[in-house]
Scaffold this active site. Structure first.
Site, PDB file in Angstrom:
ATOM      1  N   ASN A   1      18.479   9.433  -1.086  1.00 46.25           N
ATOM      2  CA  ASN A   1      19.312   9.720  -1.244  1.00 46.25           C
ATOM      3  C   ASN A   1      20.304  10.581  -0.142  1.00 46.25           C
ATOM      4  O   ASN A   1      20.403  10.953   0.670  1.00 46.25           O
ATOM      5  CB  ASN A   1      20.348  10.120  -1.980  1.00 46.25           C
TER       6      ASN A   1
ATOM      7  N   HIS B   1      23.540   1.565  -3.601  1.00 54.88           N
ATOM      8  CA  HIS B   1      23.372   3.183  -3.198  1.00 54.88           C
ATOM      9  C   HIS B   1      22.139   3.045  -3.362  1.00 54.88           C
ATOM     10  O   HIS B   1      21.479   3.076  -4.333  1.00 54.88           O
ATOM     11  CB  HIS B   1      24.380   3.089  -3.786  1.00 54.88           C
TER      12      HIS B   1
ATOM     13  N   CYS C   1      28.789   9.676  -3.959  1.00 51.80           N
ATOM     14  CA  CYS C   1      27.729   8.736  -3.959  1.00 51.80           C
ATOM     15  C   CYS C   1      28.350   7.180  -3.211  1.00 51.80           C
ATOM     16  O   CYS C   1      27.911   5.900  -3.086  1.00 51.80           O
ATOM     17  CB  CYS C   1      26.449   8.222  -4.327  1.00 51.80           C
TER      18      CYS C   1
END
Length: 329
Positions: free
Chosen positions: A286, A256, A116
């Site tokens: 996500n 994030h 990520c």
């Protein structure tokens, strides 16, 4: 001659049409909307449906939009850094497949895998090619089809992830705008807590690995949460301190989008108030490498030239990092 900075000059984004709601997930696993929303902040996520569609197909509309906004052709791109955890194939690089799809005939490129944190790593890497004078137009793509590696019988992971793509174009700037600083970190000791158990050279695909459902994302949520809360928040604060920035100096914090509580912890650690924190986790979940560039895409109209923007990310493996941008347009 003034120092060359790598400035973002255009952004693009794309999410698929299909909306996977918490209510629909209630029909797949033992969970409920209130539990998911309270613990993660996610209400829905987008899923790429259709035969023969892969991560590169998410990137094509996002980048075509970006090029149209910037008024340039794909053949003008020098370099493509394709940040993804879900490449179309183990090889060739998705960057190459994608370049062919959009007609970027003069670009070379590669896939960057940092889970990520990939987009922040890719943006910083791409900036080096601009700052050195080597290239004039570097495309950094963050894209993932996480639905391809999510086990929809595992309630710990299937509630978290969605599909999407965001992209940013880097070009030279001589007025002090662009990527000013970054701090990037990694620690391979984190592998037990967030990884894919099989499918690589260590455990190639066999009937046994498939039967054991080892080709999906595996996560130990509590361990990942604790590490992310501390490290993503700390590195964002560190890059601010290193550049003598206070919360008052920051126009936007772009974290994030993994978990609303991790986002809140990062905002608290940096002192940035909620109204300056960019959030879309409630609608997209996500999207791994796509979360930060999707945020830039959605908030683009609110950014002003000269805005101080902090990016912060955390990923499996573990990886984490933060970048300080001065918005260029």
């Amino acid at each position: 001659m003034s120092k060359i900075h790598a400035a973002i000059t255009a952004v693009g984004g794309y999410v698929p049409d299909y909306v996977l709601t918490n209510k629909e997930l209630e029909t797949l696993v033992d969970t409920n909307d209130e539990w998911i929303t309270t613990r993660t902040g996610i209400r829905e996520r987008r899923i790429l449906k259709g035969e023969g569609l892969a991560t590169s197909d998410l990137a094509v509309p996002a980048v075509k939009q970006l090029l149209e906004k910037r008024g340039i052709g794909a053949e003008e791109i020098d370099l493509i850094i394709f940040c993804t955890t879900t490449p179309d194939y183990p090889f060739p690089a998705t960057a190459n497949l994608f370049a062919d799809k959009i007609g970027a005939k003069n670009a070379w490129g590669w896939d960057l895998q940092a889970a990520c944190s990939g987009f922040v790593f890719g943006l910083t890497t791409g900036a080096q090619f601009i700052e050195s004078g080597k290239h004039k137009k570097v495309l950094v793509v963050g894209a993932d089809k996480m639905s391809a590696m999510v086990d929809y019988t595992d309630r710990a992971t299937c509630i978290l992830f969605g599909d999407g793509c965001g992209a940013a174009l880097l070009e030279p700037d001589y007025e002090g705008y662009g990527v000013i600083d970054s701090i990037l970190k990694s620690d391979g000791a984190g592998i037990p807590y967030l990884h894919q158990k099989a499918g690589g050279s260590l455990r190639p695909a066999t009937h046994a690995t498939i039967d054991a459902r080892q080709h999906y994302a595996y996560q130990e949520g509590q361990a990942v949460f604790k590490f992310a809360v501390t490290n993503m928040a700390n590195v964002a604060a560190e890059v601010m301190e290193r550049n003598n920035l206070t919360a008052d100096d920051i126009a936007w914090l772009v974290p994030h989008q993994a978990n609303k509580r991790i986002i809140d912890a990062t905002a608290s650690r940096t002192g940035v108030p909620a109204e300056k924190v960019v959030i879309n986790i409630d609608r997209y979940g996500n999207t791994t490498n796509a979360t930060i560039p999707l945020c830039l895409w959605e908030w683009e109209s609110k950014f002003k030239k000269g805005d101080n923007i902090i990016l912060a990310a955390f990923g499996g493996g573990f990886t984490w990092g933060s970048a300080y941008l001065r918005w260029a347009y």
